[in-house]
Design a protein around this motif. Structure first.
Motif, short mmCIF file in Angstrom:
data_model
loop_
_atom_site.label_atom_id
_atom_site.label_comp_id
_atom_site.label_asym_id
_atom_site.label_seq_id
_atom_site.Cartn_x
_atom_site.Cartn_y
_atom_site.Cartn_z
N LYS A 59 4.56 12.20 8.02
CA LYS A 59 3.13 11.98 8.69
C LYS A 59 2.22 11.79 7.46
O LYS A 59 0.77 11.25 7.50
N GLN A 60 2.53 11.94 6.03
CA GLN A 60 1.93 11.14 4.98
C GLN A 60 1.52 9.74 5.22
O GLN A 60 0.44 9.47 4.50
N LEU A 61 2.18 9.09 5.75
CA LEU A 61 2.09 7.77 5.93
C LEU A 61 0.60 7.51 6.46
O LEU A 61 0.13 6.22 6.35
N LEU A 62 0.10 8.27 7.31
CA LEU A 62 -1.23 8.30 7.75
C LEU A 62 -2.38 8.01 6.75
O LEU A 62 -3.54 7.84 7.17
N LYS A 63 -1.93 8.50 5.45
CA LYS A 63 -2.79 8.67 4.62
C LYS A 63 -2.85 7.24 3.62
O LYS A 63 -3.69 7.02 2.94
N VAL A 64 -1.85 6.47 4.21
CA VAL A 64 -1.94 4.96 3.42
C VAL A 64 -2.70 4.20 3.78
O VAL A 64 -3.06 4.03 4.99
N ASN B 257 0.88 -1.22 -0.07
CA ASN B 257 -0.06 -0.11 0.02
C ASN B 257 0.85 1.12 0.01
O ASN B 257 0.43 2.22 -0.59
N ILE B 258 2.05 1.23 0.69
CA ILE B 258 2.90 2.39 0.65
C ILE B 258 3.22 2.62 -0.85
O ILE B 258 3.35 3.81 -1.05
N VAL B 259 4.02 1.51 -1.47
CA VAL B 259 4.45 1.60 -2.64
C VAL B 259 3.28 2.33 -3.51
O VAL B 259 3.74 2.87 -4.44
N ALA B 260 2.15 1.58 -3.33
CA ALA B 260 1.07 2.03 -4.21
C ALA B 260 0.64 3.56 -4.34
O ALA B 260 0.33 4.25 -5.14
N TYR B 261 0.63 4.13 -3.03
CA TYR B 261 0.43 5.36 -2.72
C TYR B 261 1.58 6.38 -3.05
O TYR B 261 1.27 7.39 -3.70
N ARG B 262 2.68 5.79 -3.04
CA ARG B 262 3.94 6.63 -3.57
C ARG B 262 3.87 6.81 -5.36
O ARG B 262 4.10 7.91 -5.78
N GLU B 263 3.54 5.51 -5.85
CA GLU B 263 3.13 5.65 -7.41
C GLU B 263 2.05 6.38 -7.83
O GLU B 263 2.14 7.17 -8.94
N GLU C 27 3.15 4.62 14.70
CA GLU C 27 3.98 4.91 15.83
C GLU C 27 5.18 4.14 15.89
O GLU C 27 6.43 4.34 16.14
N GLN C 28 5.04 2.71 15.33
CA GLN C 28 6.08 1.63 15.26
C GLN C 28 7.07 2.02 14.19
O GLN C 28 8.19 1.76 14.49
N CYS C 29 6.56 2.46 12.94
CA CYS C 29 7.58 2.57 11.83
C CYS C 29 8.18 3.77 11.75
O CYS C 29 9.16 3.59 10.86
N ALA C 30 7.45 5.00 11.89
CA ALA C 30 7.73 6.27 11.61
C ALA C 30 9.10 6.59 11.73
O ALA C 30 9.83 7.08 10.71
N GLY C 31 9.74 6.31 12.89
CA GLY C 31 11.23 6.54 13.32
C GLY C 31 12.25 5.64 12.19
O GLY C 31 13.42 6.16 12.30
N PHE C 32 11.88 4.47 11.66
CA PHE C 32 12.78 4.05 10.71
C PHE C 32 12.58 4.11 9.50
O PHE C 32 13.44 3.57 8.72
#
Length: 717
Positions: free
Chosen positions: A518-523, A503-509, A532-537
């Motif tokens: 914080k755009q990740l929250l739209k995925v 879904n992240i790759v699809a959103y990016r494309e 919370e778990q993934c953002a820092g990495f």
């Protein structure tokens, strides 16, 4: 509370730290997240200890659950007593709880169950009390209709019941298991020769159980499975039978004699085969855990090999009949050109050289990655000779191609490179392995990467769990570029899975490159907890906020900015790398005082400082870079006594394999690693480490090279 106390003691932790780890795990937090962003709650436990803690916690939870199940089952049979409950409570392992439950399990038809159906259980109990004449008592149970024709039949049936009672005794089984483990002997015989002589040393072999090495256990198991070896776990039957009888016999006479006979029969027929299986399982589990640990120890540094950044790379996948496949990729891994050459065909060497030279010139190749498989040596010789004939500044490295063919035939490779056949995909993978080992190796089943021992004999679920943890730890310790990472890489980021990664790759494309975390929250399906778990990495190079290109967690942005302003800095100074004096200023101000002011604990504050000083840093850059060469050495150029330099390829229980620049890796036995005692080769050696060694034996015909690391120092002295 009991589990928490046990974990606190076993891991030597402060009670509050142990409780915090348990609470964090129960809340669904990932190991990388806890290790990196909850240091103040855990006492800064690292990810490897946290994984061991989590494994042990899961085991203890399963043990508790099984105890409750067994207690419930026995209670439902209306056979629960205070003594049985105490025995259940005292069980420290799943094996022990099964021993307690054994007498209450629904059994298949046995000699004892047949005797019970004949009404002989009271006679067995009478004999066990050892207070009377068993033969006179047995006359009461003669009943031809039930198949008890005479006293002898009654006594025989009672003896079967007693044999099963003895074999089901949990305390006795535990004692015998301990005797087998401490004093038993593994005995091995060859029953069918193997052509390669793999099991020659086990043709007539015996070793005490407490002394046998883990790798030997696995070798013997494999030989037995393949039908070459017959294996027996031996412990003195006379001693074992005395132990069984002593548990029940407390007088002399006819009853004692019958109990002794029952103990002998029960041991031969029921106990000994069962205990042998259990102890061999214990040995196998222990050896498997060690093998899995060695796989983990080898895999971690292999994945974290420093990348060769910013280089146009040519990948060569050597071959004889079908030729050597060639792929050139740009610094980002994009394919620029492909070809096939035939350097091992005498009449096509010059043609092959021309092809490579043309590609070097056309694509401005900086480095060549050569797979170390079939025809790898000949291809390396070809490349070394070719580089002498060109003025181009090109070097080469031999790359471990284990698993490349597995990847090239996978659905993932087909999806990535639908326009290339599998042989060219393999060449692309070899080139990319040199550019970014982690990003490329993450696509391959870890069992195919070629480190460790006996990985194909391991419990698949357990091995996958451990190796998945290693992959996750490595990916998160390095960090991932949100705008270039593949689904393969993203799925190992803390808090993500394959579905969310897609879904992240699809959103990016669909929406273009991410400009902030914080755009990740739209995925789709990436909620607050996953964020919370993934953002820092996840890193966003060139994004709106420079902190998005660091390991600083979004939850700490305000505190990081407060720290910057305290010493007169802004995020622009982070972007322009103007923070060299920040650590000194913090020290002068006082770390404790600065941490309190910024509402941070010291560990997190120091992590943030490290990130602010060098945004976008790669932890792998501090490790020794891969060895790039322009010339070659063959095994025929070696001699005993010669000092060589090499790279550790694989660490195993009895030593390590070292790549010294010839086709065949050299072996340094554990006894030749150090003059000081070392518990295991992995204590001092790891995959990717550069070492110096002395050649101590050489067999050109068999392609065997024996090395010594400890003798290097002796020669120097």
């Amino acid at each position: 509370m009991e589990i928490l106390q046990q974990l606190t003691t076993e891991f030597n932790l402060r009670p509050d730290h142990a409780k915090n780890v348990v609470d964090l795990l129960d809340e669904g937090n990932t190991i990388p997240f806890i290790a990196r962003y909850r240091k103040e709650m855990t006492g800064a436990i690292d990810d490897q200890v946290l994984r061991k803690f989590a494994d042990r916690y899961e085991y203890l939870l399963n043990l508790k659950k099984r105890k409750e199940e067994v207690a419930k089952a026995i209670t439902e049979q209306e056979k629960m007593t205070d003594e049985i409950q105490a025995a259940i409570d005292a069980c420290a392992t799943l094996t022990e709880i099964e021993d307690v439950y054994r007498p209450f399990k629904q059994k298949k038809k046995t000699r004892a169950s047949v005797a019970v159906e004949k009404g002989l259980k009271p006679l067995a109990e009478f004999i066990l009390e050892q207070n009377g004449d068993p033969y006179a008592e047995a006359e009461k149970y003669i009943d031809p209709e039930k198949g008890v024709d005479d006293v002898a039949a009654a006594i025989a049936g009672a003896r079967d019941i007693i044999a099963e009672i003895i074999s089901d005794n949990a305390e006795l089984r535990k004692k015998l298991r301990t005797l087998f483990e401490n004093h038993g002997e593994i005995q091995v015989k060859m029953i069918e020769d193997d052509e390669k002589g793999t099991y020659a040393m086990y043709a007539d072999y015996a070793e005490l159980v407490p002394e046998i090495k883990n790798h030997r256990v696995l070798a013997i198991n494999r030989g037995e499975k393949e039908g070459h070896l017959k294996v027996k776990l031996y412990f003195s039957p006379d001693m074992a039978k005395r132990v069984c009888a002593a548990k029940y016999v407390h007088t002399k006479g006819a009853c004692a004699d019958i109990i002794t006979e029952a103990a002998d029969d029960g041991y031969d027929r029921l106990i000994e085969p069962s205990i042998e299986r259990e102890v061999r399982t214990i040995l196998t589990d222990r050896a498997s855990e060690q093998a899995i640990k060695m796989f983990e120890v080898n895999l971690r540094p292999l994945l974290l090999q420093p990348p060769v950044k910013g280089k146009v790379t040519m990948g060569l996948d050597p071959g004889y009949r079908t030729g050597c496949k060639v792929a050139v990729v740009d610094p980002t891994g994009k394919v620029l050109a492909t070809s096939i050459i035939y350097p091992t065909h005498a009449n096509r060497v010059e043609e092959s050289k021309k092809t490579i030279k043309d590609l070097i010139e056309k694509c401005h190749v900086d480095v060549i990655a050569i797979g170390n498989g079939t025809a790898g040596k000949e291809t390396e010789i070809f490349v070394a000779e070719l580089l002498k004939e060109t003025e181009a500044d090109v070097s080469y490295a031999v790359v471990n191609e284990a698993g490349a063919s597995v990847y090239s035939a996978s659905p993932l490779a087909v999806e990535e490179f639908p326009d290339y056949d599998l042989t060219l995909r393999s060449a692309i993978s070899i080139a990319r392995r040199l550019q970014d080992p982690l990003a490329e190796l993450i696509k391959i089943d870890p069992k195919s990467i070629g480190v460790g021992q006996y990985q194909h004999d391991m419990d698949k679920k357990r091995l996958d769990s451990v190796l998945g943890g290693v992959l996750e730890d490595c990916v998160n310790s390095v960090g991932v570029d949100l705008n270039t990472a593949s689904v393969s890489l993203l799925r190992f980021v803390a808090g993500l899975n394959s579905g969310i990664a897609k879904n992240i790759v699809a959103y990016r494309e669909e929406n273009g490159a991410f400009t902030e975390r914080k755009q990740l929250l739209k995925v789709s399906k990436l909620g607050a907890k996953a964020y919370e778990q993934c953002a820092g990495f996840l890193r966003v190079p060139g994004g709106k906020n420079i902190l998005d290109n660091t390991a600083v967690h979004p939850e700490s942005y305000a505190k990081a900015e407060k720290l910057l302003s305290l010493f007169g800095y802004t995020t622009d100074d982070v972007k322009n790398n103007n923070l060299a004096d920040l650590p000194k200023k913090v020290e002068e101000f006082g770390e404790d005082k600065a941490a309190v002011y910024c509402e941070l604990d010291k560990a997190t504050m120091n992590d943030i400082i490290s990130e602010l000083i060098k945004p976008g840093r790669d932890v792998r850059d501090s490790l020794p870079a891969p060895k790039l060469r322009r010339d070659i050495m063959g095994i025929e150029d070696l001699a005993v006594g010669m000092e060589v330099e090499g790279t550790v390829r694989n660490v195993i229980d009895f030593g390590a394999f070292i790549d010294i620049g010839v086709h065949q890796d050299g072996l340094v036995h554990v006894s030749e690693i150090s003059d000081k005692y070392i518990r295991h080769p992995s204590d001092v050696l790891k995959v990717g480490q550069r070492v110096k060694a002395v050649i101590i034996n050489l067999d050109v015909k068999k392609q065997r090279i024996g090395l010594s690391i400890k003798q290097v120092k002796k020669q120097a002295n």
